[in-house]
Design an enzyme around this catalytic site. Structure first.
Site, PDB file in Angstrom:
ATOM      1  N   ASP A  70       0.819  -1.220   0.000  1.00  0.00           N
ATOM      2  CA  ASP A  70       0.000   0.000   0.000  1.00  0.00           C
ATOM      3  C   ASP A  70       0.844   1.257   0.000  1.00  0.00           C
ATOM      4  OD1 ASP A  70       0.959  -0.342   2.581  1.00  0.00           O
ATOM      5  OD2 ASP A  70      -0.979  -0.661   3.493  1.00  0.00           O
ATOM      6  N   ASN A 139      -8.156  -2.389  13.979  1.00  0.00           N
ATOM      7  CA  ASN A 139      -9.515  -2.747  13.524  1.00  0.00           C
ATOM      8  C   ASN A 139      -9.495  -3.964  12.604  1.00  0.00           C
ATOM      9  OD1 ASN A 139      -8.396  -1.689  11.222  1.00  0.00           O
ATOM     10  ND2 ASN A 139      -9.811   0.027  11.029  1.00  0.00           N
ATOM     11  N   HIS A 141      -7.502  -4.300   9.929  1.00  0.00           N
ATOM     12  CA  HIS A 141      -7.170  -4.044   8.515  1.00  0.00           C
ATOM     13  C   HIS A 141      -5.867  -4.751   8.142  1.00  0.00           C
ATOM     14  CE1 HIS A 141      -4.949   0.010   9.465  1.00  0.00           C
ATOM     15  NE2 HIS A 141      -4.027  -0.870   9.134  1.00  0.00           N
TER      16      HIS A 141
END
Ligand code: GLP
Length: 243
Positions: A70, A139, A141
């Site tokens: 990413d 969370n 991810h």
């Protein structure tokens, strides 16, 4: 039934050693293989050990190809807060890799959707990922695949969750510099890797447990890893080193 191997180790050093050994073995087995790489504080120790092994002549990166998970939208490759910069600093500039064989999605392409499609096609054209290294967000991810309605199949642009922006703002000079958007491999891109290794510190223990043994649901993106036959989670009981 989850097939994920969840291994707990005492120290960050031990986690880094195990991860570096796995990556080194992969490189020795397939010297021109494709490594999927991650940023964050979890893999820094691993990259240090790989750089040391290369400096000692024990590991050869000359044929290795890499694709990163990413990048933040809006950050150029020379931006010290971006992920291309991170990878150069922590690994690529310290090993004998050909930089032309290292890929990080561009955060500054004119057409980000076209960049995402081209990145996905590139991963395919390279023959897919042999070993994907991952971190995990609080969370759940992976890459920047935030909790969502469904699992994203391919590389795409995402709006970052408030919690992610909070957690990562500390890495920027001013919290308001923290980007709102990122480009990330999809959960599907990650699942197509042949082998997956996820690293996390003690603050990730709870979410790693949920991802490995809870329901498979896009509200916890990492739970999709239960659908993959070869996934190892390394959880260390000591906080990772600061970046
Ligand atoms: C960022 C990255 C993720 C990474 C996560 C975990 O959000 N985009 O790919 O997994 O950080 O970071 P850490 O290793 O610092 O726990």
């Amino acid at each position: 039934m989850s097939q994920i191997r969840l291994i707990e180790v005492e120290s960050y050093e031990e986690m880094s050693r195990l991860a570096a050994e796995t990556i080194a073995a992969q490189i020795r087995e397939k010297p021109d293989g494709v490594l999927g790489l991650a940023t964050g504080s979890s893999p820094i120790g691993t990259y240090d050990l790989l750089a040391d092994a290369c400096a000692k002549g024990e590991l050869d990166f000359s044929g290795v190809r890499t694709v990163n998970l990413d990048e933040y939208c809006g950050l150029a490759p020379d931006n010290p807060f971006g992920y291309r910069y991170f990878m150069n600093e922590h690994l690529f500039d310290r090993v004998n890799i050909d930089k032309a064989n290292t890929f990080v999605p561009s955060g500054t392409a004119q057409d980000m959707d076209a960049e995402a499609a081209a990145y996905e096609a590139r991963v395919d054209a390279m023959g897919g990922i042999d070993l994907q290294l991952l971190g995990i967000g609080h969370n759940g991810h992976i890459g920047f695949n935030e909790p969502a309605e469904g699992f994203a199949p391919n590389t795409h642009v995402v709006e970052l969750a408030a919690r992610t922006r909070e957690a990562n703002a500390k890495f920027f000079e001013k919290p308001e510099d923290m980007p709102r958007y990122a480009i990330t491999m999809g959960v599907g891109t990650i699942l197509r890797a042949r082998r997956i290794l996820l690293l996390g510190g003690p603050d990730k223990a709870e979410i790693m447990e949920r991802a490995a043994h809870g329901p498979v649901h896009p509200s916890v993106p990492a739970s999709a890893l239960q659908l993959h036959p070869d996934v190892t989670f390394l959880l260390c009981r000591q906080p990772p080193r600061a970046k």
